[in-house]
Structure formats: structure tokens, C-alpha cells
Design a protein around this motif. Structure first.
Motif, PDB file in Angstrom:
ATOM      1  N   HIS A 142      17.705  -0.808  34.181  1.00 21.72           N
ATOM      2  CA  HIS A 142      18.892  -0.321  33.474  1.00 21.72           C
ATOM      3  C   HIS A 142      19.306   1.097  33.866  1.00 21.72           C
ATOM      4  O   HIS A 142      20.312   1.598  33.370  1.00 21.72           O
ATOM      5  N   ASN A 179      23.047   2.979  34.179  1.00 25.54           N
ATOM      6  CA  ASN A 179      24.083   2.191  33.499  1.00 25.54           C
ATOM      7  C   ASN A 179      25.014   3.109  32.704  1.00 25.54           C
ATOM      8  O   ASN A 179      24.833   4.327  32.656  1.00 25.54           O
ATOM      9  N   LEU A 180      26.026   2.539  32.114  1.00 21.51           N
ATOM     10  CA  LEU A 180      27.027   3.338  31.404  1.00 21.51           C
ATOM     11  C   LEU A 180      26.410   4.185  30.295  1.00 21.51           C
ATOM     12  O   LEU A 180      26.792   5.333  30.094  1.00 21.51           O
ATOM     13  N   THR A 220      20.112  -6.341  38.229  1.00 20.68           N
ATOM     14  CA  THR A 220      21.025  -6.332  37.084  1.00 20.68           C
ATOM     15  C   THR A 220      22.416  -5.838  37.453  1.00 20.68           C
ATOM     16  O   THR A 220      23.389  -6.201  36.797  1.00 20.68           O
ATOM     17  N   GLY A 221      22.519  -4.970  38.449  1.00 19.03           N
ATOM     18  CA  GLY A 221      23.821  -4.421  38.836  1.00 19.03           C
ATOM     19  C   GLY A 221      24.373  -3.403  37.847  1.00 19.03           C
ATOM     20  O   GLY A 221      25.531  -3.000  37.946  1.00 19.03           O
ATOM     21  N   GLU A 222      23.549  -2.968  36.895  1.00 22.19           N
ATOM     22  CA  GLU A 222      24.041  -2.034  35.873  1.00 22.19           C
ATOM     23  C   GLU A 222      24.398  -0.666  36.452  1.00 22.19           C
ATOM     24  O   GLU A 222      25.342  -0.037  35.999  1.00 22.19           O
ATOM     25  N   ALA A 233      25.567  -0.053  39.447  1.00 28.31           N
ATOM     26  CA  ALA A 233      26.848  -0.198  40.150  1.00 28.31           C
ATOM     27  C   ALA A 233      28.011  -0.184  39.163  1.00 28.31           C
ATOM     28  O   ALA A 233      29.076   0.357  39.454  1.00 28.31           O
ATOM     29  N   GLN A 234      27.813  -0.768  37.984  1.00 25.58           N
ATOM     30  CA  GLN A 234      28.863  -0.799  36.965  1.00 25.58           C
ATOM     31  C   GLN A 234      28.903   0.491  36.145  1.00 25.58           C
ATOM     32  O   GLN A 234      29.880   0.740  35.453  1.00 25.58           O
ATOM     33  N   GLY A 235      27.851   1.301  36.206  1.00 24.35           N
ATOM     34  CA  GLY A 235      27.794   2.550  35.450  1.00 24.35           C
ATOM     35  C   GLY A 235      28.176   3.730  36.328  1.00 24.35           C
ATOM     36  O   GLY A 235      29.353   4.015  36.538  1.00 24.35           O
ATOM     37  N   GLY A 285      28.012   4.041  39.475  1.00 21.90           N
ATOM     38  CA  GLY A 285      28.754   3.635  40.676  1.00 21.90           C
ATOM     39  C   GLY A 285      30.255   3.643  40.473  1.00 21.90           C
ATOM     40  O   GLY A 285      31.017   4.002  41.358  1.00 21.90           O
ATOM     41  N   ARG A 286      30.703   3.250  39.298  1.00 19.81           N
ATOM     42  CA  ARG A 286      32.144   3.219  38.999  1.00 19.81           C
ATOM     43  C   ARG A 286      32.664   4.555  38.499  1.00 19.81           C
ATOM     44  O   ARG A 286      33.841   4.846  38.615  1.00 19.81           O
TER      45      ARG A 286
END
Length: 98
Positions: free
Chosen positions: A9, A12-13, A58-60, A62-64, A66-67
Motif C-alpha cells: 500500500h 497510495n493516496l 496492487t497498483g496503489e 501508481a494511482q497515488g 504516481g498520479r
């Protein structure tokens, strides 16, 4: 029983929000002419590979981070007496902060 492993995790965001707020608060606190103590009571390893298999699963990250990495202004509060972060091993390019 569920087992929480932060490596899945990290970045993550929620991590981004927590660390951004913490950096802002600490920046404010060190502006005083008084000593400050900060004790991290729930610290983990301290460095998590965002390109590691757990984070990629999980890719968390990349979505946190990372974005959102480009959304932070160059003047993101990092206390002037602090050193730059040691390193960031993310699967996506993250701009370095001064």
C-alpha cells in the motif's frame, strides 16, 4: 486474521495525504525559535520500493503518488534544514524536489 503489509500500500493516496500534511505541520513547527520533538509511533521500514512486486501487484502507488506527483508545487514545504529524501524507487518518473 488479516495481516497488513504496508509494502502493498506504500505510496497510495492516503500515504500522499498523510505525508503532505505532516510535511506542512513540521515546516510550521520548525519556524518557531524553540526546540521541537517529533516521535513517530507507528513507523514502518522507512523505505518501500514502489517498483517492487508487492507495490506493482496492487497498483496503489501508481494511482497515488504516481498520479499526484506533478500536482505538488515546486515549493512543497520541506524544512530548509532538512536533507533531500534519500531516494525514490518508483515505477513511474517522479520529479525531484529541491
Amino acid at each position: 486474521m488479516l495481516s497488513y503489509q504496508h509494502a502493498f500500500h506504500a505510496g497510495n493516496l492516503a500515504d500522499v495525504q498523510k505525508h503532505a500534511l505532516l510535511a506542512w505541520v513540521l515546516d510550521y513547527m520548525v519556524q518557531k525559535d524553540k526546540p521541537v520533538s517529533y516521535i513517530e509511533t507507528h513507523a514502518g521500514r522507512g523505505l518501500y520500493r514502489l517498483s517492487g512486486p508487492e507495490a506493482l501487484k496492487t497498483g496503489e502507488a501508481a494511482q497515488g503518488i504516481g498520479r499526484l506527483a506533478d500536482a505538488f508545487p515546486k515549493a512543497t514545504p520541506i524544512p530548509s534544514g532538512w536533507k533531500k529524501p534519500v531516494r525514490c524507487s518508483a515505477p513511474m518518473p517522479i520529479p525531484a524536489r529541491p
